[in-house]
Design a protein around this motif. Sequence first.
Motif, PDB file in Angstrom:
ATOM      1  N   CYS A   1       0.846  -1.193   0.000  1.00  0.00           N
ATOM      2  CA  CYS A   1       0.000   0.000   0.000  1.00  0.00           C
ATOM      3  C   CYS A   1       0.882   1.244   0.000  1.00  0.00           C
ATOM      4  O   CYS A   1       1.731   1.406   0.880  1.00  0.00           O
ATOM      5  CB  CYS A   1      -0.911   0.000   1.222  1.00  0.00           C
ATOM      6  SG  CYS A   1      -1.865   1.533   1.412  1.00  0.00           S
ATOM      7  N   PRO A   2       0.696   2.137  -0.966  1.00  0.00           N
ATOM      8  CA  PRO A   2       1.561   3.322  -1.050  1.00  0.00           C
ATOM      9  C   PRO A   2       1.339   4.318   0.078  1.00  0.00           C
ATOM     10  O   PRO A   2       2.169   5.203   0.274  1.00  0.00           O
ATOM     11  CB  PRO A   2       1.199   3.929  -2.403  1.00  0.00           C
ATOM     12  CG  PRO A   2      -0.159   3.423  -2.714  1.00  0.00           C
ATOM     13  CD  PRO A   2      -0.249   2.070  -2.084  1.00  0.00           C
ATOM     14  N   ARG A   3       0.265   4.185   0.853  1.00  0.00           N
ATOM     15  CA  ARG A   3       0.014   5.130   1.933  1.00  0.00           C
ATOM     16  C   ARG A   3       0.562   4.631   3.276  1.00  0.00           C
ATOM     17  O   ARG A   3       1.221   5.369   3.994  1.00  0.00           O
ATOM     18  CB  ARG A   3      -1.482   5.422   2.062  1.00  0.00           C
ATOM     19  CG  ARG A   3      -1.783   6.444   3.166  1.00  0.00           C
ATOM     20  CD  ARG A   3      -3.078   7.180   2.952  1.00  0.00           C
ATOM     21  NE  ARG A   3      -4.231   6.307   2.902  1.00  0.00           N
ATOM     22  CZ  ARG A   3      -5.422   6.667   2.435  1.00  0.00           C
ATOM     23  NH1 ARG A   3      -5.604   7.886   1.955  1.00  0.00           N
ATOM     24  NH2 ARG A   3      -6.434   5.824   2.418  1.00  0.00           N
ATOM     25  N   CYS A   4       0.290   3.364   3.596  1.00  0.00           N
ATOM     26  CA  CYS A   4       0.704   2.881   4.918  1.00  0.00           C
ATOM     27  C   CYS A   4       1.765   1.800   4.865  1.00  0.00           C
ATOM     28  O   CYS A   4       2.302   1.405   5.910  1.00  0.00           O
ATOM     29  CB  CYS A   4      -0.515   2.376   5.697  1.00  0.00           C
ATOM     30  SG  CYS A   4      -1.191   0.815   5.079  1.00  0.00           S
ATOM     31  N   GLY A   5       2.065   1.309   3.659  1.00  0.00           N
ATOM     32  CA  GLY A   5       3.079   0.268   3.540  1.00  0.00           C
ATOM     33  C   GLY A   5       2.574  -1.115   3.874  1.00  0.00           C
ATOM     34  O   GLY A   5       3.352  -2.077   3.907  1.00  0.00           O
ATOM     35  N   GLY A   6       1.277  -1.246   4.116  1.00  0.00           N
ATOM     36  CA  GLY A   6       0.703  -2.546   4.462  1.00  0.00           C
ATOM     37  C   GLY A   6       0.483  -3.419   3.242  1.00  0.00           C
ATOM     38  O   GLY A   6       0.710  -3.020   2.099  1.00  0.00           O
TER      39      GLY A   6
ATOM     40  N   ARG B   1     -10.439   0.853   6.014  1.00  0.00           N
ATOM     41  CA  ARG B   1     -10.723   2.235   6.388  1.00  0.00           C
ATOM     42  C   ARG B   1      -9.687   2.794   7.365  1.00  0.00           C
ATOM     43  O   ARG B   1      -9.496   4.012   7.435  1.00  0.00           O
ATOM     44  CB  ARG B   1     -12.126   2.331   6.986  1.00  0.00           C
ATOM     45  CG  ARG B   1     -13.224   2.160   5.963  1.00  0.00           C
ATOM     46  CD  ARG B   1     -14.589   2.083   6.612  1.00  0.00           C
ATOM     47  NE  ARG B   1     -15.648   2.105   5.611  1.00  0.00           N
ATOM     48  CZ  ARG B   1     -16.032   1.047   4.906  1.00  0.00           C
ATOM     49  NH1 ARG B   1     -15.428  -0.118   5.104  1.00  0.00           N
ATOM     50  NH2 ARG B   1     -16.994   1.149   4.004  1.00  0.00           N
ATOM     51  N   ALA B   2      -9.039   1.933   8.114  1.00  0.00           N
ATOM     52  CA  ALA B   2      -8.026   2.411   9.058  1.00  0.00           C
ATOM     53  C   ALA B   2      -6.859   3.057   8.322  1.00  0.00           C
ATOM     54  O   ALA B   2      -6.237   3.997   8.825  1.00  0.00           O
ATOM     55  CB  ALA B   2      -7.526   1.261   9.926  1.00  0.00           C
TER      56      ALA B   2
ATOM     57  N   GLY C   1      -7.153   4.807   5.623  1.00  0.00           N
ATOM     58  CA  GLY C   1      -7.603   6.127   5.192  1.00  0.00           C
ATOM     59  C   GLY C   1      -8.458   6.801   6.237  1.00  0.00           C
ATOM     60  O   GLY C   1      -9.543   7.310   5.921  1.00  0.00           O
ATOM     61  N   ALA C   2      -7.998   6.801   7.478  1.00  0.00           N
ATOM     62  CA  ALA C   2      -8.804   7.331   8.584  1.00  0.00           C
ATOM     63  C   ALA C   2      -9.203   8.780   8.345  1.00  0.00           C
ATOM     64  O   ALA C   2     -10.354   9.163   8.599  1.00  0.00           O
ATOM     65  CB  ALA C   2      -8.036   7.200   9.897  1.00  0.00           C
ATOM     66  N   VAL C   3      -8.287   9.610   7.866  1.00  0.00           N
ATOM     67  CA  VAL C   3      -8.594  11.026   7.657  1.00  0.00           C
ATOM     68  C   VAL C   3      -9.705  11.171   6.624  1.00  0.00           C
ATOM     69  O   VAL C   3     -10.682  11.904   6.829  1.00  0.00           O
ATOM     70  CB  VAL C   3      -7.337  11.804   7.213  1.00  0.00           C
ATOM     71  CG1 VAL C   3      -7.706  13.221   6.791  1.00  0.00           C
ATOM     72  CG2 VAL C   3      -6.312  11.836   8.340  1.00  0.00           C
ATOM     73  N   GLU C   4      -9.576  10.468   5.505  1.00  0.00           N
ATOM     74  CA  GLU C   4     -10.580  10.559   4.453  1.00  0.00           C
ATOM     75  C   GLU C   4     -11.930  10.011   4.926  1.00  0.00           C
ATOM     76  O   GLU C   4     -12.990  10.582   4.638  1.00  0.00           O
ATOM     77  CB  GLU C   4     -10.113   9.799   3.208  1.00  0.00           C
ATOM     78  CG  GLU C   4      -8.957  10.450   2.467  1.00  0.00           C
ATOM     79  CD  GLU C   4      -7.604  10.245   3.152  1.00  0.00           C
ATOM     80  OE1 GLU C   4      -7.536   9.457   4.117  1.00  0.00           O
ATOM     81  OE2 GLU C   4      -6.633  10.884   2.729  1.00  0.00           O
ATOM     82  N   SER C   5     -11.909   8.882   5.657  1.00  0.00           N
ATOM     83  CA  SER C   5     -13.156   8.293   6.146  1.00  0.00           C
ATOM     84  C   SER C   5     -13.872   9.221   7.121  1.00  0.00           C
ATOM     85  O   SER C   5     -15.099   9.385   7.069  1.00  0.00           O
ATOM     86  CB  SER C   5     -12.876   6.944   6.825  1.00  0.00           C
ATOM     87  OG  SER C   5     -12.397   6.003   5.895  1.00  0.00           O
TER      88      SER C   5
ATOM     89  N   ASP D   1      -3.750  10.493  17.870  1.00  0.00           N
ATOM     90  CA  ASP D   1      -4.356   9.208  18.257  1.00  0.00           C
ATOM     91  C   ASP D   1      -5.602   9.388  19.117  1.00  0.00           C
ATOM     92  O   ASP D   1      -5.933   8.524  19.949  1.00  0.00           O
ATOM     93  CB  ASP D   1      -3.343   8.315  18.990  1.00  0.00           C
ATOM     94  CG  ASP D   1      -2.242   7.806  18.071  1.00  0.00           C
ATOM     95  OD1 ASP D   1      -2.530   7.575  16.880  1.00  0.00           O
ATOM     96  OD2 ASP D   1      -1.096   7.653  18.535  1.00  0.00           O
ATOM     97  N   LEU D   2      -6.297  10.495  18.923  1.00  0.00           N
ATOM     98  CA  LEU D   2      -7.532  10.724  19.673  1.00  0.00           C
ATOM     99  C   LEU D   2      -8.738  10.094  18.975  1.00  0.00           C
ATOM    100  O   LEU D   2      -9.738   9.775  19.627  1.00  0.00           O
ATOM    101  CB  LEU D   2      -7.771  12.229  19.838  1.00  0.00           C
ATOM    102  CG  LEU D   2      -6.756  12.980  20.704  1.00  0.00           C
ATOM    103  CD1 LEU D   2      -7.000  14.473  20.624  1.00  0.00           C
ATOM    104  CD2 LEU D   2      -6.843  12.494  22.151  1.00  0.00           C
ATOM    105  N   VAL D   3      -8.646   9.932  17.668  1.00  0.00           N
ATOM    106  CA  VAL D   3      -9.754   9.389  16.891  1.00  0.00           C
ATOM    107  C   VAL D   3      -9.207   8.419  15.844  1.00  0.00           C
ATOM    108  O   VAL D   3      -8.270   8.753  15.126  1.00  0.00           O
ATOM    109  CB  VAL D   3     -10.531  10.524  16.173  1.00  0.00           C
ATOM    110  CG1 VAL D   3     -11.616   9.946  15.287  1.00  0.00           C
ATOM    111  CG2 VAL D   3     -11.141  11.477  17.172  1.00  0.00           C
ATOM    112  N   THR D   4      -9.794   7.234  15.767  1.00  0.00           N
ATOM    113  CA  THR D   4      -9.434   6.267  14.727  1.00  0.00           C
ATOM    114  C   THR D   4     -10.632   5.870  13.880  1.00  0.00           C
ATOM    115  O   THR D   4     -10.470   5.402  12.757  1.00  0.00           O
ATOM    116  CB  THR D   4      -8.819   4.991  15.339  1.00  0.00           C
ATOM    117  OG1 THR D   4      -9.758   4.422  16.258  1.00  0.00           O
ATOM    118  CG2 THR D   4      -7.513   5.300  16.041  1.00  0.00           C
ATOM    119  N   ASP D   5     -11.848   6.040  14.420  1.00  0.00           N
ATOM    120  CA  ASP D   5     -13.056   5.750  13.655  1.00  0.00           C
ATOM    121  C   ASP D   5     -14.137   6.750  14.059  1.00  0.00           C
ATOM    122  O   ASP D   5     -13.983   7.483  15.044  1.00  0.00           O
ATOM    123  CB  ASP D   5     -13.516   4.303  13.861  1.00  0.00           C
ATOM    124  CG  ASP D   5     -13.891   3.989  15.299  1.00  0.00           C
ATOM    125  OD1 ASP D   5     -14.625   4.783  15.927  1.00  0.00           O
ATOM    126  OD2 ASP D   5     -13.469   2.943  15.810  1.00  0.00           O
TER     127      ASP D   5
END
Length: 705
Positions: free
Chosen positions: A419-424, A439-440, A442-446, A473-477
Amino acid sequence: MSEAVSPVVDAAHAEPFTGEGDYRAAVERIREAASAYYEGTDLAMDDATYDALIARVTVTESAQPGWAVADSPAQVVAAGGGVVGDVEHSTPMLSLANVFDADELRAWAARLDRVLGHPARGYTVEPKIDGMAIAARYVDGALVQVATRGDGRAGEDVTAQSRAVAGLPGALARPVTVEVRGEVFMTDDDFARANELRTAHGGQPFANPRNAAAGTLRAQDRAYEAPLSFLAYAVHDLPGGEGLTHAGAMAAVAELGVATTAGSPTGMPLCSTVDELLTAIAALGAARGGLGFAIDGAVIKADDPADRDAAGSSSRAPRWAIAHKFPADTRTSKLLTIEVQVGRTGVITPVAVLEPVQVGGVVVTSATLHNFDDLVRRDVRVGDTVFVRRAGEVIPEITGAKLDERADDAEPFTPPAVCPRCGGDIDRSQKRWRCVQGRACGAVESLAYFTARDSMDIEGLGDKVIRALVAADLVTDPADLYDLDVETLEKLERLGRTSATKLVAAIDGSRTQPMSRVLTGLGVRMTGRSMSRRLARHFGTMEVLLAATVEQLQEVEAVGPERAATIHAELVELSPVIAKLTERGINMAEPGVTPYEERAAATEAPAGERLPLVKEDGKPMSVVVTGSVPGLTRNEGNEAVERLGGKSSGSVSKRTDLVVVGEGAGSKAAKAEELGVPVMPSDRFAALLAAHDAGDQPSWPDFQG
């Protein structure tokens, strides 16, 4: 670089060539492009460039008649590129001259009036379908021969390949002998299916629907049968057809069981003046993206047979008809690079970065490449000259490359390994690759999608605040938003206590949003605002929706097996987040909806409980909202239609039941009037909604007029 191969201006501003050599080079370019076009092998030149070259050759021959070559593409049918066969046409199949704007159309109409000696007795307006012209001969009601246009005098026999063309029956409703002319083409669905079949059998995807239709119609002994469609636009030797107007003749053809342009979603408006023509052409252009098939203009014809006979024809085109071309929806550009983007649900997509090019009146600098499998099949490479079109007049896409212009050192694109964003890791099990983090990743976009105005409408949660919350790390979903307090938020940079207090209040206030908004914000794949509203209104509560089977999901309008399976899988994946949202007091019901269990158990709805926009047969009315509705945004207007039991639509057709017209309404209002579709002023619609929300049971005809 010679003038003939330099960039050309649009056809409406054509200038003559200054040298005979450049003129002859342009003629050869046109012939080569026409040959590829009519044979259906490839698209050697985009439409705008072709039209502009034809226009320049035409004005050059007017200025320098001594330069004109034999069988000039400006003077012959099919620009000399038609595939000629041994089937001679009963009468020549002519081309059409083109105009490109209102002034040119007015000039054509004025010339026609001068030729006739009086104003034309009405015009028809039809879609100019981007397909392949054919003549179909019926004897005693049976289809006996189908021929392509060819050079206009004779064409190629394609009878065997035409037996399964939709809209072109093998037998007519009456045993008459007649010749029907029209266009064989591919709908958007036909085109998608044709490319699936072609690539499954080892071929390259077709560059565009027009080439796909032409290639399929002319193909013999092919291992598969790609779908084709037909619409008639002319008829010859119609029994009892003497003296019929064009509109009347097309109605007679339709009664025989043949599909016609008049019966298509565009209809065939009748006009008395040029101003009416321009209104109809504008309406057709506005509807262009939603027709389900490609058109590149409008065809205007004199309706009265006496006018047509008096006007006559040149060797190339009738004087009583003209094509008003729309801005081209396919152009060429250079592919500068291929970027890989990761969406809010973790979907990974290749995107083409292009040299700026105007397509359909819009400057395009990037275009979708769909998915990596499609990119490999199309074999598009950086540095290629590519064909760009606006799919559905909205989303730019690349349909193919000019392989003969590819550089020798062009390298195939290498898809990403991670994955080019997170390396996963990447899940490659489906056509659309996806980061395993989903979705994790792309948390910002979601989160931005969840809080947007058309979703949960949380004011103050802009992109910078969301990024700060995720970084801390205050919000993940989305559920984590409802755990935030003023003390935590005021510690963020540039937020302060006052802003933090307002933000907490806005987040808290969103708890009462209807279930449809929650669904929209969660961003379930293969859904959007409209589908989220349909799901919410059908199932009523999130609990019932989560328990629905794939089969039950297909009860919802426009949800087929594939979409149902995707929605079901998405809801399973989202269920932990939905559970967290429920625990935090987020509303999980759609107001004003009878519980699903009660509706499923009922055999008949009690009398008098039908929603205002539900028809007597229980089906929703198709409603178009155009212009502003007092007190509502555009999306809220569409939501209101569905709250009242209707189905919101974006285009007006014969199938539309009601058009709501407000301030700023455009061509859709004129289209409704032309088709005789009932119209309701927006203030009356607002009153209908208010009455319904107040608990009354109003009927929309009571608010009409």
